[in-house]
Design a protein around this motif. Structure first.
Motif, PDB file in Angstrom:
ATOM      1  N   ASN A  75       0.845  -1.191   0.000  1.00  0.00           N
ATOM      2  CA  ASN A  75       0.000   0.000   0.000  1.00  0.00           C
ATOM      3  C   ASN A  75       0.880   1.239   0.000  1.00  0.00           C
ATOM      4  O   ASN A  75       2.085   1.167   0.264  1.00  0.00           O
ATOM      5  CB  ASN A  75      -0.939   0.018   1.212  1.00  0.00           C
ATOM      6  N   PHE A  94       0.812   7.006  -7.645  1.00  0.00           N
ATOM      7  CA  PHE A  94       1.037   5.892  -8.573  1.00  0.00           C
ATOM      8  C   PHE A  94       2.451   5.345  -8.417  1.00  0.00           C
ATOM      9  O   PHE A  94       2.663   4.129  -8.304  1.00  0.00           O
ATOM     10  CB  PHE A  94       0.799   6.361 -10.011  1.00  0.00           C
ATOM     11  N   GLU A 147       2.851   3.466  -5.110  1.00  0.00           N
ATOM     12  CA  GLU A 147       2.297   2.101  -5.167  1.00  0.00           C
ATOM     13  C   GLU A 147       3.259   1.158  -5.886  1.00  0.00           C
ATOM     14  O   GLU A 147       3.437   0.003  -5.475  1.00  0.00           O
ATOM     15  CB  GLU A 147       0.943   2.117  -5.883  1.00  0.00           C
ATOM     16  N   SER A 161      -2.629  -5.743  -3.870  1.00  0.00           N
ATOM     17  CA  SER A 161      -2.578  -4.280  -3.871  1.00  0.00           C
ATOM     18  C   SER A 161      -3.960  -3.727  -4.181  1.00  0.00           C
ATOM     19  O   SER A 161      -4.737  -4.345  -4.924  1.00  0.00           O
ATOM     20  CB  SER A 161      -1.569  -3.780  -4.910  1.00  0.00           C
ATOM     21  N   ASP A 162      -4.266  -2.552  -3.620  1.00  0.00           N
ATOM     22  CA  ASP A 162      -5.550  -1.910  -3.915  1.00  0.00           C
ATOM     23  C   ASP A 162      -5.414  -0.848  -4.993  1.00  0.00           C
ATOM     24  O   ASP A 162      -6.349  -0.065  -5.217  1.00  0.00           O
ATOM     25  CB  ASP A 162      -6.167  -1.307  -2.651  1.00  0.00           C
ATOM     26  N   SER A 163      -4.264  -0.802  -5.678  1.00  0.00           N
ATOM     27  CA  SER A 163      -4.050   0.155  -6.767  1.00  0.00           C
ATOM     28  C   SER A 163      -4.256  -0.547  -8.101  1.00  0.00           C
ATOM     29  O   SER A 163      -3.393  -1.302  -8.563  1.00  0.00           O
ATOM     30  CB  SER A 163      -2.645   0.754  -6.695  1.00  0.00           C
ATOM     31  N   SER A 218      -4.481   0.793 -11.121  1.00  0.00           N
ATOM     32  CA  SER A 218      -3.610   1.321 -12.176  1.00  0.00           C
ATOM     33  C   SER A 218      -2.212   0.736 -12.083  1.00  0.00           C
ATOM     34  O   SER A 218      -1.579   0.450 -13.109  1.00  0.00           O
ATOM     35  CB  SER A 218      -3.547   2.851 -12.092  1.00  0.00           C
ATOM     36  N   ALA A 219      -1.706   0.535 -10.861  1.00  0.00           N
ATOM     37  CA  ALA A 219      -0.368  -0.033 -10.696  1.00  0.00           C
ATOM     38  C   ALA A 219      -0.317  -1.476 -11.192  1.00  0.00           C
ATOM     39  O   ALA A 219       0.624  -1.871 -11.893  1.00  0.00           O
ATOM     40  CB  ALA A 219       0.052   0.042  -9.229  1.00  0.00           C
ATOM     41  N   TRP A 261      -5.745  -7.747  -7.243  1.00  0.00           N
ATOM     42  CA  TRP A 261      -6.302  -6.454  -6.846  1.00  0.00           C
ATOM     43  C   TRP A 261      -7.391  -6.660  -5.802  1.00  0.00           C
ATOM     44  O   TRP A 261      -8.189  -7.600  -5.901  1.00  0.00           O
ATOM     45  CB  TRP A 261      -6.900  -5.715  -8.036  1.00  0.00           C
ATOM     46  N   SER A 283     -10.147  -1.220  -1.477  1.00  0.00           N
ATOM     47  CA  SER A 283      -9.536  -0.619  -0.290  1.00  0.00           C
ATOM     48  C   SER A 283     -10.588  -0.258   0.752  1.00  0.00           C
ATOM     49  O   SER A 283     -11.763  -0.039   0.431  1.00  0.00           O
ATOM     50  CB  SER A 283      -8.765   0.640  -0.682  1.00  0.00           C
TER      51      SER A 283
END
Length: 351
Positions: free
Chosen positions: A180, A210, A213, A236-238, A240-241, A276, A279
């Motif tokens: 995170n 970004f 992350e 991960s909760d990103s 886009s990453a 993913w 969050s």
């Protein structure tokens, strides 16, 4: 249309011709002002400052400052570039000190703009120092985005948590590592956590969320590459990453480092997958990683320090600082428009 067809031509080469006399540069302002009047349907007597504010378009002088600093920040990341010594070397300092009427050297213009904004260019990572693995030697990592189509605004957190637990249950033989990042006024931080250990990292203030992350994911990969366990799932909760991991030819330094770490995992025959998760829905590992990242952002004593920035992250910070400088000038103006539009940011579009 103005930005696409006209401003792009005015921008071209501006870091070079910005050394021209002010009287010469003002001739370009005529084009800029005329275009804004046509776009806004304004009168010929409308003040220029009001046109800039109403359109959300800064003056050409401020625009050239942004482009100059953006170019300088990019070149600073490549010290081996032949242009670097011409941009930052002070070869003409003595000549300029004796002949003030000549044009300012580029580095002197950069220093004056930075002084005006009360900024300093941070130390940046040199992308050429990062070993980039050939794209044909590494497989595109497996990314699991089963829950990405579910909107948090339309689904109850308990339902999302239940669906996530059902998904993660399919990977019982895998060891989980949660990552995170946190971005706040106090700073920027990144962290990862497993059942056995955790680590948190304080990042430079210019770092975007970004990039933070991606750094968290990269540090997690470095950690798991030191372990004998061969099955890992990075959560991960990103979104886009995780989606960016599929790029074959990444240009972002952190993505390049992730590719290098994945190549190490591949040579060890490790099975690394990425999942993913939504969050702030009560997932224990995600909440712990989020807390660690916030602690790192605030400068906790047990935090690792990462001091070098990525030059791509500096541009948003430069634009933000120039916008604040523009806002300060607008606050002190006597324009009647100020009572209607006190902020220089573009009008908000009402859906």
């Amino acid at each position: 249309m103005y930005r696409t067809l006209i401003r792009c031509k005015l921008d071209y080469g501006s870091i070079v011709y910005n050394s021209a006399q002010k009287s010469t540069l003002k001739q370009l302002d005529i084009i800029h002002n005329a275009a804004l009047r046509i776009a806004l349907g304004a009168f010929c007597t409308s003040p220029i400052d009001s046109l800039n504010c109403e359109s959300g378009e800064p003056s050409l002088a401020d625009r050239r400052k942004y482009l100059t600093l953006s170019y300088a920040s990019k070149i600073s990341a490549y010290p081996n570039n032949p242009v670097h010594r011409h941009v930052f070397a002070k070869r003409f300092q003595e000549t300029f000190n004796h002949r003030k009427q000549i044009s300012l050297p580029f580095y002197e213009r950069v220093n004056r703009i930075l002084g005006e904004l009360n900024l300093t260019l941070p130390e940046t990572i040199n992308p050429t120092e990062i070993i980039t693995p050939p794209p044909w030697t590494i497989h595109i990592p497996s990314t699991i985005l089963d829950l990405s189509h579910l909107k948090k605004s339309e689904n109850h957190p308990l339902l999302l948590k239940k669906l996530f637990l059902e998904t993660i249950k399919k990977f019982e033989k895998f060891q989980c590592i949660y990552t995170n990042a946190s971005h706040s006024e106090s700073g920027v931080g990144a962290a990862y956590t497993t059942i056995e250990s955790f680590a948190k990292f304080q990042l430079p203030p210019f770092t975007t969320i970004f990039t933070a992350e991606l750094i968290a994911i990269c540090e997690a990969l470095r950690h798991l590459n030191t372990k004998p366990t061969s099955n890992w799932i990075i959560v991960s909760d990103s979104l886009s990453a995780i989606q960016s991991l599929s790029q074959l030819y990444p240009t972002h330094p952190s993505l390049i480092e992730i590719k290098s770490e994945l190549q190490i995992s591949q040579k060890k025959n490790s099975n690394v997958q990425f999942l993913w998760c939504p969050s702030h829905i009560g997932i224990e590992g995600n909440e712990k990683a989020d807390r660690l990242a916030r602690e790192a952002a605030s400068g906790d004593g047990s935090t690792y320090q990462i001091t070098k920035s990525i030059h791509q992250d500096i541009k948003p910070a430069l634009k933000k600082n120039l916008t604040l400088h523009w806002q300060q000038k607008w606050d002190t103006s006597n324009s009647k428009l100020f009572r209607v539009k006190p902020f220089v940011s573009p009008w908000k579009i009402i859906p």
